[in-house]
Every structure is written in C-alpha cells, then in structure tokens.
Design a protein around this motif. Structure first.
Motif, PDB file in Angstrom:
ATOM      1  N   GLY A 462       0.594  -1.184  -0.034  1.00 32.38           N
ATOM      2  CA  GLY A 462       0.087   0.049   0.022  1.00 32.38           C
ATOM      3  C   GLY A 462       0.726   1.440   0.008  1.00 32.38           C
ATOM      4  O   GLY A 462       2.118   1.102  -0.103  1.00 32.38           O
ATOM      5  N   MET A 463       0.082   2.484   0.040  1.00 34.19           N
ATOM      6  CA  MET A 463       0.890   3.701   0.257  1.00 34.19           C
ATOM      7  C   MET A 463       0.354   4.677   1.205  1.00 34.19           C
ATOM      8  O   MET A 463      -1.081   4.496   1.502  1.00 34.19           O
ATOM      9  N   ASP A 464       1.050   5.832   1.807  1.00 37.86           N
ATOM     10  CA  ASP A 464       0.547   6.546   2.449  1.00 37.86           C
ATOM     11  C   ASP A 464      -0.237   7.578   1.906  1.00 37.86           C
ATOM     12  O   ASP A 464      -0.130   7.587   0.551  1.00 37.86           O
ATOM     13  N   GLU A 465      -0.823   8.741   2.356  1.00 42.77           N
ATOM     14  CA  GLU A 465      -1.461   9.693   1.774  1.00 42.77           C
ATOM     15  C   GLU A 465      -0.743  10.518   0.846  1.00 42.77           C
ATOM     16  O   GLU A 465      -1.007  10.884  -0.029  1.00 42.77           O
ATOM     17  N   GLU A 466       0.670  10.938   1.511  1.00 46.22           N
ATOM     18  CA  GLU A 466       1.530  11.640   0.622  1.00 46.22           C
ATOM     19  C   GLU A 466       2.108  10.940  -0.783  1.00 46.22           C
ATOM     20  O   GLU A 466       1.951  11.692  -1.638  1.00 46.22           O
ATOM     21  N   THR A 467       2.327   9.752  -0.493  1.00 48.96           N
ATOM     22  CA  THR A 467       2.481   9.148  -1.889  1.00 48.96           C
ATOM     23  C   THR A 467       1.366   8.981  -2.716  1.00 48.96           C
ATOM     24  O   THR A 467       1.612   9.462  -4.104  1.00 48.96           O
ATOM     25  N   GLN A 468       0.241   8.790  -2.139  1.00 43.68           N
ATOM     26  CA  GLN A 468      -0.955   8.807  -3.218  1.00 43.68           C
ATOM     27  C   GLN A 468      -1.009  10.226  -3.890  1.00 43.68           C
ATOM     28  O   GLN A 468      -1.273  10.192  -5.027  1.00 43.68           O
ATOM     29  N   LYS A 469      -0.911  11.273  -3.092  1.00 41.80           N
ATOM     30  CA  LYS A 469      -1.115  12.662  -3.481  1.00 41.80           C
ATOM     31  C   LYS A 469      -0.383  12.969  -4.940  1.00 41.80           C
ATOM     32  O   LYS A 469      -0.746  13.454  -5.744  1.00 41.80           O
ATOM     33  N   ASN A 470       1.132  12.613  -4.457  1.00 41.99           N
ATOM     34  CA  ASN A 470       2.281  12.935  -5.479  1.00 41.99           C
ATOM     35  C   ASN A 470       2.462  11.605  -6.714  1.00 41.99           C
ATOM     36  O   ASN A 470       3.740  11.668  -7.123  1.00 41.99           O
ATOM     37  N   LEU A 471       1.575  10.452  -6.607  1.00 42.08           N
ATOM     38  CA  LEU A 471       1.968   9.348  -7.327  1.00 42.08           C
ATOM     39  C   LEU A 471       2.049   9.795  -8.702  1.00 42.08           C
ATOM     40  O   LEU A 471       2.909   9.131  -9.503  1.00 42.08           O
ATOM     41  N   PHE A 472       1.408  10.326  -9.315  1.00 41.18           N
ATOM     42  CA  PHE A 472       1.462  10.867 -10.809  1.00 41.18           C
ATOM     43  C   PHE A 472       2.104  12.296 -11.172  1.00 41.18           C
ATOM     44  O   PHE A 472       2.328  12.494 -12.409  1.00 41.18           O
ATOM     45  N   ASP A 473       3.135  12.517 -10.075  1.00 46.17           N
ATOM     46  CA  ASP A 473       4.006  13.657 -10.605  1.00 46.17           C
ATOM     47  C   ASP A 473       5.168  13.082 -10.924  1.00 46.17           C
ATOM     48  O   ASP A 473       5.767  11.900 -10.588  1.00 46.17           O
ATOM     49  N   ARG A 474       5.719  13.390 -11.978  1.00 47.50           N
ATOM     50  CA  ARG A 474       6.960  13.031 -12.783  1.00 47.50           C
ATOM     51  C   ARG A 474       8.170  13.295 -11.576  1.00 47.50           C
ATOM     52  O   ARG A 474       8.276  14.108 -10.979  1.00 47.50           O
ATOM     53  N   TYR A 475       8.804  11.861 -11.728  1.00 47.37           N
ATOM     54  CA  TYR A 475       9.698  11.895 -10.858  1.00 47.37           C
ATOM     55  C   TYR A 475       9.659  11.697  -9.648  1.00 47.37           C
ATOM     56  O   TYR A 475      10.620  11.909  -8.603  1.00 47.37           O
TER      57      TYR A 475
END
Length: 531
Positions: A462-475
């Motif tokens: 799984g992922m935490d909220e911060e990772t989900q929020k930025n998942l589709f940000d490049r790099y």
C-alpha cells in the motif's frame, strides 16, 4: 410641440408623460392617425370618438375644423417615411355661450332693446363684456366694457384671435355673414400676460441662472471627482509598489483596509466604483502568490528531476565504465562464459538507458500534447487478456500471482491499442516493482453508466496519503526509503497522460499494508455492437 415630442416606432405612437398630463388637465383629447386612418396613439379620447377614420370624415374635419360636438386642430406630418395625421380636440364653451347670447338676444344682427337688461345680467354672471361691430369695424353697441373702443381695424380682430396671450381678456368672435355684424365676447384671460420685454428679461435671467448653475455644478463635480478618483488611484499605486517588490500576500495594509472597507465588510462609498477593481487586485494577488508557489515547486521538482536523472544514469554508466576499464586493462584472462556475462550486463544496462531516454522523451511529448492517437473500436476483454497473458508468460517475473476478472458483458472502447497497452503495462509493472514477493495482482472490469472501469488491484504494502497525492507527479519516488528506487519515476505520469488522451481519468485508493487499487475510467464507444 405635440407633433415634435410624439415618438412613432414600429407603427405605434408614444406621447410623453408630461404632455399627457397637460392634455388631461386642459380637458383636451389627442389622437395620432396613420396613413390607413387607424389611430396608433391617443390621450384622453372620449368614447364617442372613433379609433379609425374614413376619408370623408378626415376631409370634413379639415374643412369644418369640427367633429361631432368638438372643435378640432389638426396637423399633417410628411417628414416621416409614412404620413402621420395629428388631431387635437376640445370643447369651446366660450363660442357656444356667445352663440347662445346671439340667438337669444339679437334681431337682424343687433341686440334687442327690450332684452338688454337680461343680456347685461348674463354678462355680469360670466364677468364678461360684449361689443357689436359692423362690417367696417365700427362699434355699434357695447356692454360692460371698461374702455369703449369705437373702431376696429381688420388686423385687430386677427391679432385678437391668434395672439390671445398678449391681451388681458379673451376675445371670442361670432360673425353673421348674412347680417354683416360681428359680436365680440370678452372674458377674463386665463393666460399669463407676456410682453416682449418680459420675455427677453426672463430669458436673460434664465440664462444667467443656468450659467451660474452649470459653473457651480462643474466646480462641485470636479472636486467630487478629484476626491472620488484621486484617492483610490493613490491606493492602487501603493498596491502596485508592493507587488513590484514581490510582496503578494499584503494587498492592503491594515490602515488601507480600514479606509476601503466598513466594519461589516462592505466597500465604502468612495471606493464603491472600484469594487470590481479591488476584487480583481485580490484575485491577481492570489494568482501571483500561487504562481510564485508553483514556481518554487517547479524549481524543487526540477532539482528532483536532475537528481533522479543523474542517479538513474550514473548507476548503469558506472557499471559500463567499470567493465570497460577492466576489459581495457588486460590484467584479466576472461573465459568465454565470463565474457558472455559481461556482454549480457553491458547490453542490459544499455537497454535500460535507452528505455530511460525514451521515457523522458515520451513524458515531454505527452506534456506538450505532441502525441496523436490513432483510435479504433477495441474489445476491452481481448486487449486486457492479451496484456495479462504477456505478464503471466514472462519468465523474468517470479513469485507474483496474476488474476483477470472480466465483466460478463463485452464492452468496446475507442482506443489506440499501442498506447493503451503501454498505459496498462506501466500500472501493472508499478504494482510488481513496489511490492514484495508473493503479491497477487488482480485486473478486473466493471461497467458504470457510459464508462468501463478497469482496476489494477494488489494486496501489497500500500501507500501513505503523501505518496498517493504525488503518485502521478513526474519523478516522485515516494517516502518509503526501503524500496528499490531503480527507474525514472515516469511510469505513472505517462500512464495518467495516456488515460487523459483517451478522454478518461484515473483514480487511486490505497491503505498502508492492505494494498492498492488503481482504476481507469474510460468512456465506452457509442456503438457497442461487435465491428
């Protein structure tokens, strides 16, 4: 005045309110008649007056200046495209009274001597006087006249009829053409006495008053405008100064805020004209502040990109460089098996670098809308089955379970199969890469309204909220420092861009230690019949 101020538009006449009031107060009636004889506008018209006039009626009105029991004044206006006829009607009570006196107290055009007392009594009751003149203008009889006039010139009578407001009394005249006598009936003049001198004097006084009023108004307006427009402009100048120095957060100082706004939050009268400008300044300040934050974020992201690119290229380059030094030195005797292993490693690292460069190029093209899809109607089940089988049969992927659960119907979408496959590959590969061994990855489809929902679901970390929020940000690489960071971090960004090119959107749901589900919402093709 009536003909000038009456407005005719679209076949309808409109009479100003002030003239309407005057007409009613004077007990007059007024009609506007068009070319066809129809009444297109009227004021105070009696019930017995028609709404349409025949040619005969209009000719009689022009000839007799009377209609039924009303006296008539008319005017024809041909200045407009269509001729317009104006009728003003009224009852002339004075003429009727004079005719009654003549009928009851005259014989052969002269007053009856025996009836003179009754005649004078009638005149007294009306506060009127009477003169009888012959055809030469000589006064032959006079009753209740304060100043006896013995002779009238021809133009005297015409003047009395036309310029009534110049005289103290109104002269109503009845002429008996058979007897050649005229009766002049004098009654008090209701009109104000005006002389040429008084008109000029009033005009001069009026002009002086108007000039003084205009001058005073001009000075007052100038002062008011200076107060109203000058103050806010100084305020705007200070705003622009702060913005020029990059201070976007402070649009207004506390002192300025009190000057502009009341306690209830409303803009003060002096600044009300600029309320939209003030609002625009606040919005502009917010946008500039947001742009500044985005610039800083972009700068930070660029640094992350550069760091990531350097890292991802450095690792394979270091390997290639190391093997190159070893081969170049001649210190080692390599057998055939070792050379094959070195060659395989060099090829793998080269392919990785080529893929890395291709990902960067593709990310740039997607960002700038350079990629053009060549879509066709595609069976979702066949496409997904082909993709899943590709991963199932890949021997390099070990200890990962795959499951495909299709919806019972056969959905069709408009898709570019090459790019669509690339999108799903990235999502599945991301689930493989960032989860431990023995993870189960399930691909399932659901129909919802006019969309098909394709979900890639895993039971991994799984992922935490911060990772989900930025998942589709490049790099973006996430906050889990224990996982492998190999790769350009562009896979999810590319997947999202391809989904949006297919007019869809992507949704992420994840809970730490319980797994992740990524859902693609793709519009169905309008034609759901097999092609």
């Amino acid at each position: 005045m009536l003909t000038t101020d009456t407005v005719i538009e679209n076949g309808k006449a409109t009479i100003p309110k002030d003239l309407t009031k005057e007409i009613k107060s004077e007990n007059l009636w007024y009609q506007v008649v068009n070319k066809k004889g129809d009444v297109i506008g009227e004021v105070n018209t009696p019930k017995n007056i028609p709404k349409h006039y025949t040619i005969t009626q209009l000719l009689d009105i022009e000839k007799q200046k009377k209609f039924r029991n009303y006296h008539i004044v008319t005017e024809l206006d041909t200045f407009l495209v269509q001729p317009t006829y104006y009728i003003l009607g009224y009852k002339n009570e004075l003429k009727d009274q004079l005719y009654d006196l003549y009928k009851n107290y005259s014989q052969d055009g002269l007053p009856i001597t025996e009836k003179v007392p009754q005649l004078e009594k009638q005149l007294l009751s009306k506060d009127a006087s009477l003169q009888v003149i012959n055809n030469q203008g000589k006064v032959v009889s006079s009753f209740r006249m304060p100043k006896t006039k013995q002779q009238y010139e021809p133009l005297d009578i015409i003047s009395r009829k036309i310029e009534k407001d110049k005289y103290e009394s109104t002269a109503t005249i009845f002429h008996d053409s058979k007897k050649n006598y005229s009766w002049i009936f004098h009654t008090p003049n209701k009109h104000q006495t005006i002389s040429d001198y008084s008109i000029i004097k009033k005009l001069v006084i009026g002009a002086v008053i108007v000039t003084a009023s205009v001058l005073l108004a001009t000075i007052s307006i100038s002062i008011w405008n200076a107060f109203r427009y000058g103050g806010p402009l100084l305020l705007f100048t200070s705003w622009l100064g702060r913005m020029g120095s990059g201070n976007y957060s402070e649009v207004l100082t506390e002192k300025e805020r009190k000057r502009v706004f009341r306690k209830n939050g409303k803009v003060r009268f002096q600044y009300r004209l600029y309320s939209e400008v003030i609002t625009a300044f606040y919005e502009m300040a917010e946008q500039l502040s947001l742009a500044e934050k985005e610039r800083k974020q972009l700068e930070s992201t660029r640094e992350e990109w550069m760091t990531g690119i350097s890292h991802d290229l450095r690792t394979p380059l270091s390997t290639i460089q190391g093997y190159g030094y070893m081969l170049e030195s001649g210190h080692y005797n390599w057998n055939e098996e070792e050379l094959k292993e070195i060659g395989q490693t060099l090829r793998d690292k080269s392919e990785y670098m080529v893929g890395l460069v291709e990902d960067f190029s593709l990310a740039f093209k997607l960002k700038n809308n350079v990629v053009v899809l060549e879509t066709k109607k595609v069976d979702v089940h066949q496409l997904l089955q082909h993709i899943v089988l590709k991963f199932v049969n890949d021997r390099t992927i070990k200890n990962v379970q795959f499951s495909y659960v299709p919806v019972h119907l056969q959905p069709f979408i408009q898709a570019d199969t090459r790019w669509f496959e690339r999108m799903v590959d990235n999502l599945i590969f991301n689930a493989i890469k960032h989860n431990p061994e023995n993870t189960t990855i399930t691909i399932l489809t659901v129909l919802k309204s006019d969309h098909v929902l394709i979900t890639i679901q895993d039971d991994g970390i799984g992922m935490d909220e911060e990772t989900q929020k930025n998942l589709f940000d490049r790099y973006y690489r996430g906050t889990n420092t224990t996982e492998k960071t190999e790769g350009a971090g562009l896979g999810m960004s590319i997947a999202k861009a391809i989904c949006e090119l297919h007019k869809g959107h992507i949704e992420v749901k994840s809970t730490p230690n319980q797994g992740t589900s990524i859902t693609l919402h793709i519009p169905l093709s309008t034609n759901q019949q097999p092609g």
